[in-house]
Design an enzyme around this catalytic site. Structure first.
Site, PDB file in Angstrom:
ATOM      1  CG  HIS A  84      -1.522  -1.188   1.259  1.00 24.94           C
ATOM      2  ND1 HIS A  84      -1.399  -2.045   2.259  1.00 24.94           N
ATOM      3  CD2 HIS A  84      -2.730  -1.755   0.703  1.00 24.94           C
ATOM      4  CE1 HIS A  84      -2.122  -3.108   2.213  1.00 24.94           C
ATOM      5  NE2 HIS A  84      -3.026  -3.286   1.443  1.00 24.94           N
ATOM      6  CB  CYS A 106       1.445  -1.717  -5.758  1.00 25.81           C
ATOM      7  SG  CYS A 106       1.007  -2.041  -7.502  1.00 25.81           S
ATOM      8  CD  GLU A 136      -3.491   3.266  -2.886  1.00 27.86           C
ATOM      9  OE1 GLU A 136      -3.903   2.253  -2.943  1.00 27.86           O
ATOM     10  OE2 GLU A 136      -3.587   4.277  -3.801  1.00 27.86           O
ATOM     11  CB  THR A 174      -4.590   2.036  -6.875  1.00 30.75           C
ATOM     12  OG1 THR A 174      -4.426   1.533  -5.495  1.00 30.75           O
ATOM     13  CG2 THR A 174      -3.411   2.754  -7.077  1.00 30.75           C
ATOM     14  CB  SER A 232      -9.534  -6.238   1.210  1.00 33.72           C
ATOM     15  OG  SER A 232      -9.476  -6.166  -0.187  1.00 33.72           O
ATOM     16  CB  SER A 233     -10.056  -0.611  -0.342  1.00 29.83           C
ATOM     17  OG  SER A 233     -10.643   0.394  -1.098  1.00 29.83           O
TER      18      SER A 233
HETATM   19  S1  SF4 Z   1      -4.618  -3.636  -6.277  1.00 36.08           S
HETATM   20 FE1  SF4 Z   1      -3.723  -2.449  -8.317  1.00 36.08          FE
HETATM   21  S2  SF4 Z   1      -2.348  -0.832  -7.018  1.00 36.08           S
HETATM   22 FE2  SF4 Z   1      -3.149  -2.335  -5.570  1.00 36.08          FE
HETATM   23  S3  SF4 Z   1      -1.361  -3.817  -5.397  1.00 36.08           S
HETATM   24 FE3  SF4 Z   1      -2.848  -4.575  -7.046  1.00 36.08          FE
HETATM   25  S4  SF4 Z   1      -2.000  -3.688  -8.905  1.00 36.08           S
HETATM   26 FE4  SF4 Z   1      -1.107  -2.509  -7.271  1.00 36.08          FE
END
Ligand code: SF4
Length: 330
Positions: A84, A106, A136, A174, A232-233
């Site tokens: 995050h 990420c 995040e 994201t 978990s969003s």
């Molecule tokens: S959901 Fe998208 S931003 Fe989040 S870790 Fe996975 S690829 Fe990366």
């Protein structure tokens, strides 16, 4: 005379594709596993590496120690930052604590951090659409706290205050709902007609693809089961998207054992999907549970093909390369 049995509606599962692990989660989980192999246990991880109970428990069994704050890591140890992302102050804390760091943020979150830094340098007011308190959002806001304000959905737009209405840009977390984010952007544009948009989508490909698959599937399903953890969003958004697409009911479960038999009453079609931090073994468990109750027919609903993969964090790649070199020299 015996009564003629009533015909049962044919029972079917619609399985969303893509679902489960995205490239960022895959990389973060492998980073912890490789770090344990390379440096030995314990390896400290700041916050849950990804928002999934099963993944966290599995890594704990292998020797990972999850902490809330960098200060909890004893001096001289290794700490891994989660997918995050973290604010720059967290890197500073690690340096002060003489910790070796592996940054498993990420790359698509890092991209949003870089956008925030760039727009802050250009002295924009940055409206970050996201959920208050999400890791995040805390990490991204920490890149330029004096320039960034959080907008937590359309209802929050009326509270926004900016210095210059002609110098405003929006960015986003994201893992949001694509549709709700666009509602928020529309409302912001109503207030700031010259609002600038990010150079490319901040809501990542994995979030968008999983939502699209659920939209296609949700319209045909009586019930949609989303495998994912409550923190978990992106998993929570899938429940909302399923309901918005027309499913009569949708629930989030960590494991098959959490499914309530009563959810299946009068249900002929069950949609199944999973959040971006969910390993496939948990989806298999749900499919087995459903098959044992007559839902053996599984049809895949595909919204997109995914082939994205990210290389491991640079600190790990460096050490793995060095080890490979010394093995050759020995
Ligand atoms: S959901 Fe998208 S931003 Fe989040 S870790 Fe996975 S690829 Fe990366």
């Amino acid at each position: 005379m015996s009564a003629t049995p009533r015909p049962q509606p044919s029972r079917k599962v619609l399985l969303a594709a893509p679902r489960g692990y995205c490239a960022g989660v895959d990389r973060a989980v492998i980073a912890v596993e490789k770090a344990l192999e390379q440096y030995g246990a314990p390896v400290y991880v700041r916050h849950e590496i990804v928002h999934n109970k099963y993944v966290v428990k599995t890594l704990e069994k292998k020797g990972a120690i999850f902490v809330e704050e960098t200060a909890e890591v004893p001096e001289g140890n290794i700490v891994i930052f989660s997918a995050h992302g973290v604010a720059p102050v967290v890197h500073d804390e690690a340096e002060r604590g003489k910790l070796a760091t592996i940054d498993a943020t990420c790359p698509l979150v890092t991209k949003v951090h870089k956008e925030a830094v760039r727009f802050a340098k250009e002295d924009y007011d940055i409206l970050l659409i996201g959920h208050e308190g999400h890791e995040e959002v805390i990490g991204t806001s920490g890149e330029a706290p004096e320039h960034i304000q959080l907008v937590d959905g359309p209802k929050d737009v009326a509270n926004v205050e900016v210095r210059d209405p002609d110098k405003v840009v929006w960015l986003s977390q994201t893992t949001l709902s694509v549709d709700e984010t666009m509602e928020t952007v529309d409302a912001l544009q109503g207030r700031f007609p010259n609002l600038l948009s990010p150079p490319s989508d901040d809501i990542c490909y994995a979030t968008q693809n999983r939502q699209q698959a659920v939209k296609q599937m949700g319209a045909q399903a009586d019930l949609v089961i989303v495998v994912g953890s409550r923190n978990s969003s992106n998993s929570k958004r899938l429940v909302e998207v399923a309901l918005g697409a027309g499913a009569s009911a949708s629930y989030l479960v960590d494991y098959a054992e959490e499914i309530d038999e009563s959810w299946l009453e009068g249900v002929a079609t069950v949609g199944v999907t999973s959040g971006a931090s969910v390993p496939e073994i948990l989806v298999d468990g749900v499919l087995e549970w459903l098959a044992a109750r007559g839902f053996e027919d599984v049809e895949t609903v595909t919204a997109a093909e995914e082939s994205i993969a990210f290389s491991l964090p640079k600190e790990l790649r460096r050490d793995l390369r060095a080890e490979a070199r010394s093995a050759v020299e020995d």
